[in-house]
Scaffold this motif. Structure first.
Motif, short mmCIF file in Angstrom:
data_model
loop_
_atom_site.label_atom_id
_atom_site.label_comp_id
_atom_site.label_asym_id
_atom_site.label_seq_id
_atom_site.Cartn_x
_atom_site.Cartn_y
_atom_site.Cartn_z
N ASP A 54 0.84 -1.19 0.00
CA ASP A 54 0.00 0.00 0.00
C ASP A 54 0.88 1.24 0.00
O ASP A 54 2.12 1.17 0.13
N TYR A 71 -7.38 -0.79 -7.86
CA TYR A 71 -7.86 -0.03 -6.70
C TYR A 71 -7.42 1.42 -6.79
O TYR A 71 -8.21 2.35 -6.52
N ARG A 72 -6.18 1.67 -7.20
CA ARG A 72 -5.69 3.05 -7.29
C ARG A 72 -6.31 3.80 -8.46
O ARG A 72 -6.36 5.03 -8.45
N GLY A 105 -4.45 7.55 -3.91
CA GLY A 105 -4.25 6.18 -3.46
C GLY A 105 -3.62 6.05 -2.10
O GLY A 105 -3.29 4.95 -1.67
#
Length: 568
Positions: free
Chosen positions: A474, A515-516, A561
């Motif tokens: 992450d 996701y980003r 993000g």
């Protein structure tokens, strides 16, 4: 002037020169004898006594602390501890009195030069200050043993803390006295060596002027003297270079033989010092001890290092299930297992904080930029050591059924930090401080969020990616920071991960990328695939929860993000 008178005059001049040379030689020999006598009669006994005091104070304190650790403490053990304490105390009193007597006698001895007397007087002043601390030091032991004998163990432990007040007196101060005495020995030895060389050359000149027979006799005698001195010089240089200290063979009973005997006693003192160094190496990393002895206690420098923190998961809950002795056994076994791994991978253990371990890697212990890779390999090896330790937990904790589930979380960060001796004048520690230390501690805690075991900073991964396999987890901001940090999870050694883990890493990377890009459906599908590969993959479950939250509460348009963590 007739030839006869010239011969007589020349003879008289030669005889006068001969007398001057003989007188000079006698004076030099007298000075040499005085210096060697000072070494043998005062300085070497003083070195031995001060070293014995140093060892006996350690024995005194260690004996009392050993009695404190015995639980239960039998009457026989108590009487043995009391007897040992009294015997060491008597020996300390005797050695202190003998040291004071020798110092006083040496200062009054006319064979010493003024400069040496001044140094001895300064040593005497330092020793008097140290000897005044002896009664207080012994009183702490008496109070601790007396309290322990009355069954008040906790009060005895509190009383034993009084030894800390004397760490300066019987540590650095006593070492300083030993160094001062060693300096006197070194100066006297060098003076004797210089005088012996002068004596040799004057002897050569005298015998050449007298006759060939004297020259031959002088050559034979000087060869023996110089040979012994050269043997001393070679041995001294070998010790200076770090070679093993070995005693010399004493072949004569003259001044050179006495000097060799004094050298042998010095060698024995060096061996005693090495034994003391090995003892303290159990409290401080032996490599740090050697470095501090070699370059002094006051050190501080800024350099790029790798810092490691580890913590036992849910240790508070584990400790509630165990007795005090079981907790100590568990921690000692755990620390023993991880410490061996850290040392084997060039790491230095900074400290133990409860159930946590702090360590660091840096040159010269870990050469070049290998410190990051060494730290990561050490973390993987520790996890393997914990697997072995889990099988021994029933015996260690005494819980044959449902032993504790020992799991370790680790955080590793690389960056600049200040490394050196930090603390007060009375007590210091060799440690590291800086943002890199704080980041490593935060990353250890971040494992709680992702259900992972080993988290790295981006800089650590950059330097270690040739030796370990990892996946990007992450982009976060840890508590107390505003700058985002890219974090990675170590999944194995380079080239040694299973095909399933390789597939999981690739699938997780696809999910993270989606996701980003805010492609929630694609990200969710990728993370669902990760869970299908490894059902209990913590990071994938975490992102599936986060995606559900993002769908209901979309991030702002400028979101990059970054996930903000509010808890340490």
């Amino acid at each position: 002037m007739t030839i006869r008178k010239k011969i007589f005059l020349l003879t008289g001049i030669l005889l006068a020169l001969f007398g001057v040379v003989v007188g000079a030689l006698a004076t030099i020999q007298k000075l040499d004898s005085d210096e060697i006598g000072n070494i043998v009669d005062y300085q070497m006994p003083l070195s031995r006594l001060v070293a014995q005091i140093d060892v006996d104070t350690d024995r005194y304190e260690l004996g009392i602390m050993r009695a404190l650790r015995l639980d239960p403490l039998s009457p026989a053990d108590l009487q043995s501890a009391i007897a040992a304490k009294q015997a060491i105390a008597d020996e300390l009193h005797k050695d202190v009195a003998e040291t004071a007597r020798l110092l006083d006698q040496a200062i009054q001895d006319p064979h010493y030069q003024t400069k040496d007397r001044v140094d001895l007087a300064r040593i005497e002043g330092s020793f008097k200050f140290l000897s005044r601390s002896l009664e207080g030091f012994l009183a702490v032991g008496d109070l601790t043993i007396a309290t322990l004998a009355n069954g008040r163990r906790e009060e005895a432990r509190v009383a034993s803390l009084g030894f800390a007040r004397f760490e300066q007196a019987f540590g650095p101060d006593l070492s300083e006295i030993r160094r001062d005495i060693a300096d006197l020995n070194d100066r006297a030895t060098r003076m004797v060596l210089t005088s012996q060389r002068l004596d040799t050359w004057l002897s050569f000149a005298l015998f050449i002027a007298a006759c060939g027979l004297g020259l031959g006799i002088s050559a034979v005698g000087s060869t023996r003297v110089v040979g012994g001195l050269r043997q001393l010089v070679v041995s001294t240089r070998a010790i200076e270079a770090g070679a093993a200290s070995e005693p010399l063979a004493i072949r004569t009973r003259d001044e050179v033989g006495e000097l060799a005997s004094a050298f042998n006693r010095m060698v024995e003192e060096l061996r005693t010092r090495e034994r003391i160094k090995d003892t303290f190496g159990k409290f401080i990393d032996p490599r740090i001890v050697s470095r501090l002895i070699g370059s002094g206690a006051d050190q501080a420098e800024r350099r790029t290092i790798t810092v490691f923190f580890s913590d036992i998961k849910e240790f508070s809950g584990i400790s509630e299930q165990l007795t005090a002795s079981a907790i100590v056994n568990l921690l000692n076994s755990y620390f023993g297992a991880v410490a061996a791994v850290i040392h084997a991978h060039n790491g230095v253990i900074d400290k133990y904080i409860g159930d946590a371990v702090m360590a660091f890697w840096c040159p010269p212990f870990s050469p070049g930029d290998n410190h990051a890779g060494d730290a990561c390999l050490a973390a993987l090896a520790q996890q393997e050591a914990i697997e072995t330790l889990r099988a021994q937990l029933p015996e260690i904790t005494g819980m044959r059924r449902n032993p504790p589930n020992l799991q370790i979380r680790m955080g590793i960060a690389t960056g600049e930090a200040v490394i050196g001796t930090i603390g007060s004048a009375a007590a210091r520690s060799y440690t590291v401080i800086g943002d890199t230390v704080n980041l490593a501690s935060r990353l250890e805690s971040v494992n709680k969020v992702y259900g992972s075991s080993i988290i790295l900073s981006e800089e650590t991964w950059r330097l270690a990616q040739q030796v370990v396999e990892a996946r990007e987890l992450d982009l976060i901001t840890v508590a107390g920071k505003t700058e985002p940090v890219r974090i990675y999870e170590v999944i194995g050694r380079s080239g040694e991960i299973t095909p399933e883990l390789g597939q999981l890493r690739d699938c997780f990377a696809d999910g993270l990328a989606a996701y980003r890009r805010r492609q929630w459906d694609a990200a969710e599908a990728a993370f669902q695939d990760c869970v299908a590969i490894v059902a209990d993959d913590g990071p994938s479950h975490r992102f599936l929860e986060r995606i559900a939250f993002m769908r209901d509460s979309p991030p702002p348009a400028e979101w990059g993000g970054v996930w903000r963590l509010s808890e340490k």
